[in-house]
Design a protein around this motif. Structure first.
Motif, PDB file in Angstrom:
ATOM      1  N   GLY A 189      13.829 -29.918 -26.911  1.00  0.00           N
ATOM      2  CA  GLY A 189      15.166 -29.330 -26.861  1.00  0.00           C
ATOM      3  C   GLY A 189      15.124 -27.845 -27.179  1.00  0.00           C
ATOM      4  O   GLY A 189      14.285 -27.401 -27.970  1.00  0.00           O
ATOM      5  N   GLY A 190      16.024 -27.082 -26.585  1.00  0.00           N
ATOM      6  CA  GLY A 190      16.110 -25.660 -26.877  1.00  0.00           C
ATOM      7  C   GLY A 190      15.643 -24.810 -25.722  1.00  0.00           C
ATOM      8  O   GLY A 190      14.445 -24.692 -25.464  1.00  0.00           O
ATOM      9  N   SER A 225      17.348 -30.493 -24.200  1.00  0.00           N
ATOM     10  CA  SER A 225      18.445 -29.710 -24.776  1.00  0.00           C
ATOM     11  C   SER A 225      19.767 -30.455 -24.675  1.00  0.00           C
ATOM     12  O   SER A 225      20.595 -30.411 -25.598  1.00  0.00           O
ATOM     13  CB  SER A 225      18.553 -28.354 -24.057  1.00  0.00           C
ATOM     14  N   ALA A 226      19.970 -31.153 -23.559  1.00  0.00           N
ATOM     15  CA  ALA A 226      21.193 -31.930 -23.396  1.00  0.00           C
ATOM     16  C   ALA A 226      21.257 -33.048 -24.439  1.00  0.00           C
ATOM     17  O   ALA A 226      22.332 -33.351 -24.980  1.00  0.00           O
ATOM     18  CB  ALA A 226      21.256 -32.513 -21.984  1.00  0.00           C
ATOM     19  N   TYR A 227      20.101 -33.653 -24.727  1.00  0.00           N
ATOM     20  CA  TYR A 227      20.064 -34.702 -25.747  1.00  0.00           C
ATOM     21  C   TYR A 227      20.420 -34.139 -27.120  1.00  0.00           C
ATOM     22  O   TYR A 227      21.236 -34.722 -27.864  1.00  0.00           O
ATOM     23  CB  TYR A 227      18.676 -35.346 -25.785  1.00  0.00           C
ATOM     24  N   TYR A 256      18.736 -23.281 -28.881  1.00  0.00           N
ATOM     25  CA  TYR A 256      17.491 -23.041 -29.605  1.00  0.00           C
ATOM     26  C   TYR A 256      16.867 -24.370 -30.040  1.00  0.00           C
ATOM     27  O   TYR A 256      17.565 -25.350 -30.292  1.00  0.00           O
ATOM     28  CB  TYR A 256      17.739 -22.157 -30.826  1.00  0.00           C
ATOM     29  N   GLN A 257      15.563 -24.354 -30.161  1.00  0.00           N
ATOM     30  CA  GLN A 257      14.836 -25.561 -30.539  1.00  0.00           C
ATOM     31  C   GLN A 257      15.165 -25.964 -31.967  1.00  0.00           C
ATOM     32  O   GLN A 257      15.196 -25.126 -32.860  1.00  0.00           O
ATOM     33  CB  GLN A 257      13.333 -25.309 -30.409  1.00  0.00           C
ATOM     34  N   LEU A 280       9.832 -26.711 -13.270  1.00  0.00           N
ATOM     35  CA  LEU A 280       9.555 -28.023 -13.854  1.00  0.00           C
ATOM     36  C   LEU A 280       9.748 -27.990 -15.369  1.00  0.00           C
ATOM     37  O   LEU A 280      10.372 -28.900 -15.947  1.00  0.00           O
ATOM     38  CB  LEU A 280       8.129 -28.460 -13.517  1.00  0.00           C
ATOM     39  N   GLU A 281       9.232 -26.945 -16.000  1.00  0.00           N
ATOM     40  CA  GLU A 281       9.416 -26.808 -17.448  1.00  0.00           C
ATOM     41  C   GLU A 281      10.894 -26.674 -17.797  1.00  0.00           C
ATOM     42  O   GLU A 281      11.367 -27.263 -18.769  1.00  0.00           O
ATOM     43  CB  GLU A 281       8.648 -25.586 -17.964  1.00  0.00           C
ATOM     44  N   LEU A 282      11.621 -25.905 -17.000  1.00  0.00           N
ATOM     45  CA  LEU A 282      13.058 -25.737 -17.234  1.00  0.00           C
ATOM     46  C   LEU A 282      13.772 -27.079 -17.161  1.00  0.00           C
ATOM     47  O   LEU A 282      14.640 -27.379 -17.989  1.00  0.00           O
ATOM     48  CB  LEU A 282      13.647 -24.772 -16.206  1.00  0.00           C
TER      49      LEU A 282
END
Length: 321
Positions: free
Chosen positions: A133-134, A107-109, A197-198, A98-100
């Motif tokens: 993201g990341g 991350s896609a955004y 990466y974030q 779920l976290e993934l």
């Protein structure tokens, strides 16, 4: 005669780029007698920001050489544990499917914003926190950079390149008028590969890898007013000793951007010397720029090639002026 102002540009290139910079930096010091740390301006993008920041924090070519060979005291404890190095480079930020999924959406955004580089639509903070993201954390960088880099910005100019994903603008940390932050945070921001990466928050900006704008950002050295610019570009290639068509295609965008930036700098009256990988060096680099085993072989190849280049008539004449 007044001395010329010198700018050295360290380009992006992942762990491979860092090993490449190690060899070139050693060649500059040993063959050309140039200490990069003494340059009037250091420009760093992504991996190059690490090199530039450490130079301004007291490291030398010998330090980077030892780092690439795995003998530097700061990394000796890891030894030959490639699995540990891989974990330090790519530490997963999720602990469940779920976290993934949530992180993948964020991350896609981030990646999309980095690609299109257009002003973003306002997104509520709660939604951003829900979909961060990341995919990975920069564990090694987050641990080492604050301890090893200068606690305050150096007196000599250090410009580290990032991109704000909300506006698409290049943000040069360390330049007058840029948001205030620590050198370590600036390096983390410059290395924040979109999607991987974030992003790093600095003031009102949400920053990612400076390589999104350009793998070198060499034009900044001309805008600074440097008379001599040495551009080190791991992601481009040497046209006189070009690689095969496939490798040329992969590196087409960085190479063309570097050509435009070089033309701009020369139009401003700067002498520009470029150091780029040759065909034989790129065969050593491999396809993965984030190889955890990038080190001695790449550094030795880049040292040998850079040493030959620095001993050429073109470089010797420019450096002796």
């Amino acid at each position: 005669m007044a001395s010329r102002s010198i700018g050295i540009v360290f380009g992006a290139g992942g762990t491979v780029g860092m090993a490449y910079h190690a060899g070139v930096t050693r060649a500059l010091e040993q063959v050309a007698g140039i200490r990069p740390a003494d340059a009037d301006l250091l420009v760093g993008s992504s991996a190059g920001s690490v090199i530039a920041a450490y130079l301004r924090s007291g490291w030398t070519g010998d330090d980077f050489w030892a780092f690439a060979l795995g003998t530097h005291p700061t990394i000796a404890e890891l030894g030959d544990d490639e699995a540990a190095r891989r974990r330090d480079i790519f530490t997963p930020r999720w602990r469940s499917p779920l976290e993934l999924g949530r992180i993948a959406i964020g991350s896609a955004y981030v990646l999309g914003q980095a690609v299109i580089r257009r002003p973003a639509l306002p997104i509520p903070g709660a939604l951003r926190r829900r979909f961060p993201g990341g995919l990975f954390a920069m564990t090694e960088g987050e641990r080492r950079l604050p301890a090893e880099l200068a606690p305050t910005w150096p007196d000599k100019a250090l410009w580290l390149c990032t991109v704000d994903i909300n506006s698409g603008r290049r943000i040069v940390l360390g330049r007058e008028g840029s948001p205030e932050t620590s050198v370590a945070t600036a390096v983390l921001a410059s290395c924040a590969i979109p999607g991987f990466y974030q992003p790093v928050k600095v003031g009102k900006y949400t920053l990612v890898d400076g390589g999104v704008h350009s793998s070198t950002n060499l034009d900044l050295a001309a805008k600074f007013g440097c008379d001599l610019i040495i551009g080190i570009a791991p992601m481009a290639y040497e046209p006189v000793d070009a690689p095969d068509p496939v490798r040329q295609l992969v590196r087409l965008i960085p190479t063309r951007a570097l050509s435009r930036e070089t033309a701009y700098a020369r139009s401003k009256g700067a002498e520009v010397l470029l150091i780029r990988p040759t065909a034989s060096e790129l065969a050593v680099h491999g396809a993965n720029l984030m190889r955890p085993d990038a080190g001695e072989e790449i550094a030795r190849a880049s040292y040998d090639a850079a040493a030959r280049l620095l001993e050429s008539d073109r470089f010797k004449e420019a450096l002796a002026a």
